[in-house]
Design a protein around this motif. Structure first.
Motif, short mmCIF file in Angstrom:
data_model
loop_
_atom_site.label_atom_id
_atom_site.label_comp_id
_atom_site.label_asym_id
_atom_site.label_seq_id
_atom_site.Cartn_x
_atom_site.Cartn_y
_atom_site.Cartn_z
N ALA A 234 -23.47 -27.17 -34.67
CA ALA A 234 -24.79 -26.95 -35.28
C ALA A 234 -25.86 -26.39 -34.35
O ALA A 234 -26.91 -25.97 -34.82
CB ALA A 234 -25.29 -28.26 -35.91
N ARG A 303 -22.86 -32.28 -33.79
CA ARG A 303 -22.60 -32.09 -35.21
C ARG A 303 -21.84 -30.79 -35.45
O ARG A 303 -22.16 -29.75 -34.87
CB ARG A 303 -23.93 -32.05 -35.95
CG ARG A 303 -23.79 -31.77 -37.42
CD ARG A 303 -25.11 -32.00 -38.12
NE ARG A 303 -25.04 -31.53 -39.48
CZ ARG A 303 -26.07 -31.50 -40.29
NH1 ARG A 303 -27.25 -31.90 -39.88
NH2 ARG A 303 -25.94 -31.08 -41.52
N THR A 467 -28.18 -25.14 -40.30
CA THR A 467 -27.75 -26.52 -40.44
C THR A 467 -27.63 -26.96 -41.89
O THR A 467 -26.76 -27.75 -42.23
CB THR A 467 -28.76 -27.46 -39.76
OG1 THR A 467 -29.46 -26.73 -38.78
CG2 THR A 467 -28.06 -28.63 -39.14
N ASP A 513 -23.03 -36.49 -40.12
CA ASP A 513 -24.23 -35.79 -40.59
C ASP A 513 -23.90 -34.68 -41.58
O ASP A 513 -24.66 -34.44 -42.51
CB ASP A 513 -24.99 -35.22 -39.40
CG ASP A 513 -25.57 -36.32 -38.52
OD1 ASP A 513 -25.96 -37.36 -39.08
OD2 ASP A 513 -25.62 -36.15 -37.30
N ARG A 516 -23.39 -36.32 -44.89
CA ARG A 516 -24.69 -36.76 -45.43
C ARG A 516 -25.44 -35.59 -46.02
O ARG A 516 -25.98 -35.64 -47.11
CB ARG A 516 -25.55 -37.37 -44.33
CG ARG A 516 -25.24 -38.81 -44.00
CD ARG A 516 -26.15 -39.28 -42.88
NE ARG A 516 -27.53 -39.40 -43.32
CZ ARG A 516 -28.60 -39.05 -42.59
NH1 ARG A 516 -28.43 -38.57 -41.40
NH2 ARG A 516 -29.81 -39.21 -43.06
N GLU A 517 -25.46 -34.50 -45.26
CA GLU A 517 -26.21 -33.34 -45.72
C GLU A 517 -25.57 -32.75 -46.98
O GLU A 517 -26.26 -32.36 -47.91
CB GLU A 517 -26.27 -32.29 -44.61
CG GLU A 517 -27.05 -31.05 -44.99
CD GLU A 517 -28.31 -30.88 -44.17
OE1 GLU A 517 -28.25 -31.12 -42.95
OE2 GLU A 517 -29.33 -30.52 -44.74
N PHE B 13 -31.97 -34.28 -33.09
CA PHE B 13 -32.54 -33.32 -34.04
C PHE B 13 -31.52 -32.86 -35.08
O PHE B 13 -31.87 -32.38 -36.14
CB PHE B 13 -33.13 -32.11 -33.29
CG PHE B 13 -32.12 -31.24 -32.62
CD1 PHE B 13 -31.60 -30.15 -33.28
CD2 PHE B 13 -31.70 -31.50 -31.32
CE1 PHE B 13 -30.66 -29.34 -32.67
CE2 PHE B 13 -30.77 -30.69 -30.70
CZ PHE B 13 -30.24 -29.61 -31.38
N GLU B 14 -30.24 -33.03 -34.77
CA GLU B 14 -29.21 -32.60 -35.72
C GLU B 14 -29.05 -33.57 -36.88
O GLU B 14 -28.33 -33.30 -37.82
CB GLU B 14 -27.86 -32.48 -35.01
CG GLU B 14 -27.81 -31.30 -34.08
CD GLU B 14 -26.43 -31.07 -33.52
OE1 GLU B 14 -25.68 -32.04 -33.35
OE2 GLU B 14 -26.12 -29.91 -33.24
N GLU B 15 -29.70 -34.72 -36.79
CA GLU B 15 -29.59 -35.67 -37.90
C GLU B 15 -30.54 -35.33 -39.03
O GLU B 15 -30.55 -35.99 -40.06
CB GLU B 15 -29.84 -37.09 -37.38
CG GLU B 15 -28.80 -37.45 -36.35
CD GLU B 15 -28.63 -38.93 -36.18
OE1 GLU B 15 -28.70 -39.65 -37.19
OE2 GLU B 15 -28.44 -39.35 -35.04
N CYS B 16 -31.38 -34.33 -38.81
CA CYS B 16 -32.30 -33.89 -39.86
C CYS B 16 -31.50 -33.36 -41.04
O CYS B 16 -30.64 -32.51 -40.89
CB CYS B 16 -33.22 -32.81 -39.32
SG CYS B 16 -34.22 -32.03 -40.59
N SER B 75 -33.93 -40.30 -41.70
CA SER B 75 -32.77 -40.08 -40.86
C SER B 75 -33.01 -40.50 -39.41
O SER B 75 -32.16 -40.27 -38.56
CB SER B 75 -32.37 -38.61 -40.89
OG SER B 75 -32.11 -38.20 -42.21
#
Lengths: 531, 404
Positions: A234, A303, A467, A513, A516-517, B13-16, B75
């Motif tokens: 990512a 990620r 992302t 993640d 989740r996204e 920041f990648e958990e956004c 998050s």
């Protein structure tokens, strides 16, 4: 000449076809390019995006290595807006043989590739994400190249030089007169209409699908589809390409490309039937993460955005019917001398890196056959967008105090960014927030770069490549397409295809993640937008 | 470590998830179109900055660092930290003289206090304000907090012996405001804590927490202050002392900004540093002590929760303490940044945005029409007093005046 008469027809809208169309058009030929899908849908858009220095091939294949370094230097000049001059490292890990390094450096230098041995500590300073256990490092002039942008720029320049490009147009049959290929019959998948086009020469530049294209023309090419799987992370973990200094193997190249980085690849022979729908398996994902983390340990906890795979068009040498002796070099076949079929040539094998040279070889052959005497200029004339070296200069020249989105636009379009004149608040508002793509940039792509659907748009603008993988931009971009095409229903169906395609790449890495996204995106699309 | 063992990325920041709730809650976004919003400036921008520092956007300076984005993020993305860290890492512009002046609370305080009557007179003058506005771009609407001729540190030193008599002891990080501008708040704290049977002592030479330096790009100075303060706090902790504070922002800065932004390890002292209202509330709640209040105390109090106190999650302690006072009519104001954000609102270029951010709050205060406002933050106090005309008192001061 009648309307449907051309000097040359090129089959295939990948980088080889696009490059050949550009070269032919620049030499004054009347060119038609047909592609059954969109540009860069095959191997062109499904690789590392590595601007090879050639070092990878130096030990095993001096000829390829030398081709790479020459083309590398050419692309830095003619395609500066597609190239990121990152440099590359070939690292030796404790489990590798450090003796290989000396041979490697020697072979690089012999092929004309600068190769400098670095102290491991210096390598760590140069690229902090590299595995700190490394025991050796060699710096080479690797880089990264955006294959979509490169393909689109070649296609655009071909058109600016008079070429005609027909996308979503599939060759269904060759029109032959005796042993002579006179033209093609096509079917357009969007209009559902058939047509005939005639040319003195038809060039098969269809990558792995060239196997069937040649068959259709009545000539056999022994091609071997080899699937290569890759993972996109990512964000940019590394700023320098990281390779393993050993005999080329699986998952030993990590390339920083635009806002992401890509680890790959694997190599598996697959049947031809699978070429149209390659999938990445769990084993491949595991292997890529495991080997990738040896290059840059941070990958183990970074990620993953998606997984994808491409199919290399490998060709067996003509004198080896068993297919064991497979070359990765350029194969330019004159089917008149090889098979007695006139007016038909195939250009295949090779790599993204050497597309320009492949195009030059094919065009030289076309010109010889047509008795056209004009030198190739593709190595010196820059592609549209690359007239200036630095995108920062471009941005500062067009805009006073450019915004992040304007800087990103200049990075993607090079000097072409100057065409985006819509400075209204709407024109400047963002469609894609991850990659900072504005309404103005999308509109310009729709007008200028043959966009018929959202996936096409993605290849030309990076919309949906960030992302969120289309979560926020998909529906907005669909709105702009609906406006441009005047059809909401079409855009709705298109949005579904686009999201399905995004999900396909997320499926193999559906955890953490990314999962989740994906769940959140599904909720947005299903329950908020009602799609 | 097992590969991809933690399904959440190690890169915060990648958990956004791009839900954009941070941008919806950002107080700056609706009033300043030049600010890209926390999601763009934070996690989205970070990917581009990692590609090339050229993508750093100077508009990140419009961030208030109020941390509201972090409070709402589902998050756990440290949005404001990402933005501030980017400013620290990429912003090459040097702080202006004005910014150094505003940030140097310690230095200015030491300089100005001996001449307090003159300085106070000067800074209150319309002519001075006009000059500051024209020369330094400090907005003319602002009034500098008055300097106190006698500092709090001196006062407490003079009372050290009687404080030492208490069996239970706490150390007090008073901060610049109490020392240079408003020693009365420190005295009020001593009064309340003494009533609980707790004596108050100074730390061994605290310095400004550095929050204004952080927000004005003076990272190196801020880091020096942070290292100093952590070592001073450590000495108190080693003696087994809890360290109480009265400024929510100083507290937040020492606890969270030191490790996150300045990379100063505060693990040994972080938990020992608490806001006095929390300390007092817990003392009362546990039954360890009681407070006796006046019977004739009456006040209609509107309480404003400072942003950094919301981030700490401790607003409740101040609120509950005020509710304990008999005769208090307590009104909790809606959660809304007042707009000052420390030195931010003093800058001419931010004045309009600052007032626009606070407007809903000012309107609500007027509608509620309290006797006065309660708030734990000194800069919120300046903003609310200037913008509403109502007096703002610290909850500790209110407790002190309500004590029997």
């Amino acid at each position: 000449m009648k309307r449907n008469d051309y000097d040359v027809i090129i089959v295939g809208g990948g980088i080889t076809g696009a490059g050949t169309a550009r070269d032919c058009a620049m030499r004054g030929l009347k060119v038609l390019l047909v592609e059954r899908h969109d540009i860069a849908t095959g191997a062109t858009g499904r690789n590392h995006g590595l601007l090879h220095s050639g070092a990878r091939y130096a030990v095993t294949d001096q000829e390829s290595a030398n081709e790479c370094i020459r083309e590398n230097m050419i692309l830095r000049r003619i395609a500066s807006h597609c190239v990121d001059e990152t440099d590359g490292l070939f690292i030796t890990l404790p489990e590798d043989d450090l003796n290989y390094q000396a041979k490697f450096v020697e072979s690089c230098l012999a092929a004309g590739i600068s190769a400098e041995i670095l102290d491991p500590k210096e390598a760590l300073r140069m690229e902090p994400s590299v595995n700190p256990d490394l025991i050796g490092a060699v710096k080479v002039p690797d880089g990264s190249v955006d294959p979509f942008r490169l393909c689109a720029a070649n296609m655009l320049d071909a058109k600016l030089h008079g070429a005609q490009v027909l996308l979503y147009t599939e060759v269904t049959e060759f029109i032959k007169e005796g042993d002579m290929v006179k033209g093609i019959r096509t079917f357009n998948h969007q209009t559902h209409q058939s047509a005939e086009y005639y040319a003195a020469i038809t060039v098969n530049a269809a990558g792995i699908w060239g196997h069937h294209v040649a068959e259709m023309a009545g000539v056999p090419i022994g091609m071997y589809p080899a699937k290569g799987a890759l993972l996109i992370f990512a964000h940019r973990v590394n700023d320098v390409v990281i390779n393993r200094c050993r005999k080329p193997a699986n998952a030993d190249i990590l390339v920083p490309g635009d806002t992401v980085c890509v680890i790959g690849t694997t190599s598996t022979k697959i049947p031809f039937e699978e070429c149209d729908n390659v999938r990445v398996t769990p084993d491949e994902v595991n292997l890529l993460i495991e080997e990738g983390a040896k290059l840059a340990p941070a990958l183990a906890s970074t990620r993953i955005l998606r997984a994808y795979a491409g199919v290399r068009p490998l060709v067996s040498a003509d004198n080896d019917p068993t297919g064991r002796n497979i070359s990765r070099g350029i194969v330019c076949l004159d089917h008149e001398t090889r098979d007695g079929v006139k007016g038909f040539i195939s250009i295949t094998g090779g790599k993204l890196m050497t597309y320009r040279l492949m195009a030059e070889m094919a065009t030289d052959l076309v010109c010889r056959k047509l008795h056209v005497d004009k030198a190739c200029e593709t190595a010196t004339l820059p592609l549209p967008g690359s007239e200036r070296k630095s995108f920062k200069e471009v941005a500062e020249q067009i805009w006073e105090n450019p915004t992040t989105a304007q800087k990103a636009t200049a990075g993607r379009l090079g000097t072409g960014a100057a065409r985006i004149k819509d400075t209204s608040p709407l024109g400047q508002s963002l469609i894609c927030e991850c990659e900072e793509v504005s309404v103005g940039e999308i509109d310009a792509a729709i007008q200028r770069l043959d966009v018929s659907n959202l996936v096409d748009l993605r290849r030309r603008t990076r919309v949906g490549m960030g992302t969120c993988q289309g979560e926020l931009c998909g529906c907005r971009a669909a709105g702009l397409l609906a406006r441009a095409h005047g059809c909401t229903e079409r855009a709705r169906a298109d949005l579904k295809d686009f999201m399905t395609e995004r999900w396909k790449g997320m499926y193999p890495i559906g955890w953490g993640d990314a999962l989740r996204e994906a769940e959140y995106t599904q909720w947005v699309y299903k329950h908020v937008l009602g799609v | 470590m097992t590969l991809q063992e933690y399904t959440a990325s190690a890169h915060n920041f990648e958990e956004c998830m791009k839900c954009t709730i941070c941008t919806a809650y950002c107080p700056v976004v609706p009033v300043n179109p030049r600010y890209p919003g926390p999601k763009q400036a934070g996690p989205d921008g970070e990917r581009l900055r990692l590609k090339d520092p050229y993508f750093f956007n100077k508009a990140l300076k419009y961030c208030l660092n109020c941390k509201r984005c972090e409070v709402v993020c589902p998050s756990g993305v440290k949005v404001a930290d990402i933005i501030q860290a980017a400013r620290i890492k990429y912003d090459r512009s040097k702080p202006k003289i004005r910014d150094r002046m505003l940030a140097g609370t310690d230095f200015m305080g030491t300089l100005a206090r001996p001449f307090a009557p003159i300085v106070n007179g000067m800074t209150g003058l319309g002519a001075t304000k006009a000059v500051l506005d024209a020369t330094l771009a400090i907005d003319r609407h602002r009034t500098f907090p008055k300097y106190s001729a006698h500092g709090f540190e001196g006062w407490l030193k003079r009372h050290a012996r009687e404080q030492a008599k208490f069996e239970r002891q706490v150390a007090y990080f008073h901060g610049c405001y109490v020392n240079y501008n408003f020693p009365q708040l420190g005295k009020d704290l001593v009064k309340v804590l003494n009533a609980l049977g707790v004596g108050v002592q100074l730390l061994e030479g605290e310095k400004c927490c550095g929050v204004a330096m952080i927000s004005n790009g003076m990272t190196r100075e801020a880091t020096r202050h942070a290292q100093h303060n952590v070592s001073v706090l450590q000495k108190a902790v080693d003696k087994g002392l809890t360290v109480v504070t009265t400024s929510s922002t100083c507290t937040f800065t020492i606890r969270d900004e030191y490790p996150e932004l300045l990379k100063v390890d505060n693990a040994g002292v972080r938990d020992a540093l608490v806001l006095a209202t929390r300390y007092i509330y817990q003392a009362l709640e546990s039954g360890a002590a009681t407070l006796r209040f006046r019977e004739d105390y009456h006040a209609r109090i509107a309480y404003h929760t400072p942003c950094h106190l919301e981030k700490l999650g401790w607003g409740l302690f101040s609120q509950e303490l005020l509710k304990m006072i008999p005769g208090v009519e307590f009104i909790l104001l809606d959660s809304n940044c007042c707009g000052i954000a420390g030195t931010y609102g003093f800058k001419k270029e931010n004045y309009e945005a600052s007032q626009a951010i606070g407007k809903p709050l000012f309107d609500q205060v007027e509608a509620v029409n309290p006797d006065f406002i309660a708030c734990d933050c000194e800069t919120c106090k300046w903003q609310l007093e200037m913008s509403t005309g109502y007096t703002v008192k610290h909850p500790i001061s209110i407790l002190a005046e309500a004590l029997a």
